[in-house]
Motif scaffolding. Structure first.
Motif, mmCIF file in Angstrom:
data_model
loop_
_atom_site.group_PDB
_atom_site.id
_atom_site.type_symbol
_atom_site.label_atom_id
_atom_site.label_comp_id
_atom_site.label_asym_id
_atom_site.label_seq_id
_atom_site.Cartn_x
_atom_site.Cartn_y
_atom_site.Cartn_z
ATOM 1 N N ILE A 84 0.853 -1.192 0.000
ATOM 2 C CA ILE A 84 0.000 0.000 0.000
ATOM 3 C C ILE A 84 0.887 1.240 0.000
ATOM 4 O O ILE A 84 1.793 1.363 0.825
ATOM 5 N N GLU A 85 0.623 2.151 -0.937
ATOM 6 C CA GLU A 85 1.325 3.437 -0.982
ATOM 7 C C GLU A 85 0.422 4.519 -0.397
ATOM 8 O O GLU A 85 -0.713 4.679 -0.837
ATOM 9 N N ASN A 86 0.915 5.257 0.577
ATOM 10 C CA ASN A 86 0.212 6.444 1.059
ATOM 11 C C ASN A 86 0.799 7.662 0.356
ATOM 12 O O ASN A 86 1.995 7.954 0.481
ATOM 13 N N LEU A 87 -0.049 8.365 -0.392
ATOM 14 C CA LEU A 87 0.398 9.445 -1.263
ATOM 15 C C LEU A 87 -0.001 10.816 -0.716
ATOM 16 O O LEU A 87 -0.978 10.941 0.029
ATOM 17 N N ASP A 88 0.751 11.841 -1.125
ATOM 18 C CA ASP A 88 0.343 13.204 -0.814
ATOM 19 C C ASP A 88 -0.477 13.760 -1.983
ATOM 20 O O ASP A 88 -0.830 13.022 -2.913
ATOM 21 N N GLU A 89 -0.763 15.063 -1.963
ATOM 22 C CA GLU A 89 -1.642 15.653 -2.973
ATOM 23 C C GLU A 89 -1.049 15.655 -4.379
ATOM 24 O O GLU A 89 -1.768 15.814 -5.368
ATOM 25 N N ILE A 90 0.272 15.467 -4.494
ATOM 26 C CA ILE A 90 0.885 15.411 -5.834
ATOM 27 C C ILE A 90 1.449 14.013 -6.122
ATOM 28 O O ILE A 90 2.368 13.854 -6.904
ATOM 29 N N ASP A 91 0.898 13.024 -5.444
ATOM 30 C CA ASP A 91 1.200 11.605 -5.660
ATOM 31 C C ASP A 91 2.627 11.195 -5.313
ATOM 32 O O ASP A 91 3.133 10.192 -5.831
ATOM 33 N N ARG A 92 3.270 11.938 -4.422
ATOM 34 C CA ARG A 92 4.542 11.467 -3.896
ATOM 35 C C ARG A 92 4.257 10.424 -2.813
ATOM 36 O O ARG A 92 3.285 10.550 -2.060
ATOM 37 N N ILE A 93 5.109 9.420 -2.720
ATOM 38 C CA ILE A 93 4.888 8.317 -1.786
ATOM 39 C C ILE A 93 5.596 8.609 -0.468
ATOM 40 O O ILE A 93 6.816 8.718 -0.425
ATOM 41 N N HIS A 94 4.815 8.710 0.613
ATOM 42 C CA HIS A 94 5.386 9.022 1.920
ATOM 43 C C HIS A 94 5.464 7.818 2.851
ATOM 44 O O HIS A 94 6.218 7.829 3.815
ATOM 45 N N GLU A 95 4.695 6.798 2.554
ATOM 46 C CA GLU A 95 4.724 5.600 3.392
ATOM 47 C C GLU A 95 4.357 4.386 2.550
ATOM 48 O O GLU A 95 3.503 4.449 1.675
ATOM 49 N N LEU A 96 5.042 3.286 2.842
ATOM 50 C CA LEU A 96 4.720 2.004 2.241
ATOM 51 C C LEU A 96 4.307 1.049 3.352
ATOM 52 O O LEU A 96 4.954 1.005 4.409
ATOM 53 N N ILE A 97 3.240 0.319 3.113
ATOM 54 C CA ILE A 97 2.786 -0.671 4.093
ATOM 55 C C ILE A 97 2.624 -2.005 3.376
ATOM 56 O O ILE A 97 1.859 -2.119 2.420
ATOM 57 N N MET A 98 3.355 -2.992 3.855
ATOM 58 C CA MET A 98 3.251 -4.336 3.301
ATOM 59 C C MET A 98 2.403 -5.192 4.222
ATOM 60 O O MET A 98 2.610 -5.211 5.437
ATOM 61 N N ILE A 99 1.442 -5.889 3.638
ATOM 62 C CA ILE A 99 0.618 -6.827 4.391
ATOM 63 C C ILE A 99 0.783 -8.187 3.741
ATOM 64 O O ILE A 99 0.510 -8.357 2.547
ATOM 65 N N GLY A 100 1.277 -9.152 4.507
ATOM 66 C CA GLY A 100 1.585 -10.452 3.930
ATOM 67 C C GLY A 100 1.058 -11.614 4.728
ATOM 68 O O GLY A 100 1.136 -11.630 5.960
ATOM 69 N N GLN A 101 0.528 -12.608 4.029
ATOM 70 C CA GLN A 101 0.022 -13.815 4.672
ATOM 71 C C GLN A 101 0.523 -15.071 3.969
ATOM 72 O O GLN A 101 -0.031 -16.151 4.143
#
Length: 205
Positions: free
Chosen positions: A114-131
């Motif tokens: 999951i990419e958390n983006l700002d208003e100009i689509d820069r990526i500020h956080e990545l979240i990996m969820i794995g099973q």
């Protein structure tokens, strides 16, 4: 005759030079402003406040602005492919969907990023969820560490995983979490019974 001579004004005593320095380098301009004493005290205070705001505000903005992990998704993909090659991994980016400031995609069959983006689509956080299987989780974690800390060797990536206690079978991730900061990047690892391994990555301000 000497009394009739007009004293020549030096350039650093002129009003125009004072104003130029107030614009280019306000600290020097303020010194000249107060030494020359051309204006009333009230006006000098007003000019000083404006010059300080003009000088300090950009510094505050730069130092407090949160830097992104990646400037856009294509930069992330490029870093992903480089790290993938270095680790000889088989992961692929698939199933990309975007909803507002969140972009989601797969990097393995059972592993979502999951990419958390700002208003100009820069990526500020990545979240990996794995099973998925243990080896798939391990490879994906190593891949994400490698793509966000490109100067780390494979051995150093393994050491980061050790610091996160990923190989510690006695550590209870369902009750605790681990966090490591490497070269301005923060890694956080925890486990949720419903979602699986949750691995987040962000910049350290």
């Amino acid at each position: 005759m000497q009394a009739n001579l007009v004293k020549k004004t030096r350039y650093f005593e002129t009003t125009w030079f004072m104003w130029i320095t107030l614009i280019i380098f306000p600290p020097l301009g303020l010194i000249l402003l107060w030494r020359q004493g051309r204006y009333s005290k009230k006006k000098r205070i007003t000019i000083s406040i404006m010059a300080l705001v003009y000088f300090v505000l950009p510094i505050i903005i730069i130092t407090t602005a949160k830097l992104p992990l990646f400037n856009d998704h294509s930069e992330l993909v490029s870093a992903f492919n480089i790290a993938k090659k270095e680790l000889n991994a088989s992961n692929e980016i698939t199933s990309i969907t975007k909803d507002g400031n969140v972009q989601t995609f797969k990097i393995d069959k059972d592993i979502t990023l999951i990419e958390n983006l700002d208003e100009i689509d820069r990526i500020h956080e990545l979240i990996m969820i794995g099973q998925g299987e243990g080896i798939d989780i391990t490879t994906s974690l190593a891949l994400l560490i490698g793509m966000t800390n490109t100067e780390l060797s494979n051995i150093e990536i393994g050491n980061v995983l050790k610091e996160l206690r990923f190989f510690d079978k006695d550590f209870k991730y369902d009750k605790n979490e681990t966090e490591v900061e490497i070269n301005t990047i923060r890694y956080n690892l925890k486990y949720d019974q419903t979602q699986g391994v949750i691995f987040s990555i962000s910049k350290v301000n």
